[in-house]
Design an enzyme around this catalytic site. Structure first.
Site: not given
Ligand code: AMP
Ligand code: ZN
Length: 117
Positions: A105, A96-97, A90, A35-36, A103
């Site tokens: 986490h 919070g999605q 999420n 995760d970024i 995906h």
């Molecule tokens: P969610 O909020 O459950 O939809 O999770 C999406 C996740 O994607 C968040 O935790 C972000 O930090 C992560 N995210 C967004 N952009 C990127 C990216 N380019 N590379 C890796 N993780 C990312």
């Protein structure tokens, strides 16, 4: 709502290799990357190669891939944090999605978000 790759979907683009990510592992059905914005010592996202908007729709559309995703999350957690981990899905913006490609986490080590309840 289909499994066809969506050119506007961030995770479809990561799966395709069009957007860079710190890839942890790839399987026939899944891609895992860091995760970024990590919210734990270990924070890995496991995504299906197919596009489904959330884990429930993935389970309805493709049980085999859903099980593969869960097994891969477990395997990664075993490698990265000895098998003790939190798995978060999420579902919906109100929960919070932010990325509407299913995906998991995988969170482990010190986790910086509170447990529910
Ligand atoms: P969610 O909020 O459950 O939809 O999770 C999406 C996740 O994607 C968040 O935790 C972000 O930090 C992560 N995210 C967004 N952009 C990127 C990216 N380019 N590379 C890796 N993780 C990312
Ligand atoms: Zn997608």
């Amino acid at each position: 709502m289909s499994s066809t790759p969506d050119p506007d979907c961030l995770f479809c683009r990561i799966v395709a290799g069009d957007i860079p990510a710190e890839i942890v592992a790839e399987t026939e059905h899944t891609v895992a990357f860091r995760d970024i914005f990590p919210q734990a010592d270990v924070h890995v996202l496991v995504v299906p190669r197919v596009h489904e908007p959330d884990i429930g729709s993935l389970a309805a559309a493709d049980p085999e891939v859903t099980v593969a995703l869960l097994a891969e999350a477990r395997r990664i957690a075993e490698v990265e944090v000895g098998g003790q981990y939190r798995l978060v899905f999420n579902t919906g913006s109100a929960a919070g999605q932010t990325v509407f490609h299913a995906h998991a986490h995988v969170l482990g080590g010190e986790i910086h978000v509170p447990l529910p309840g």
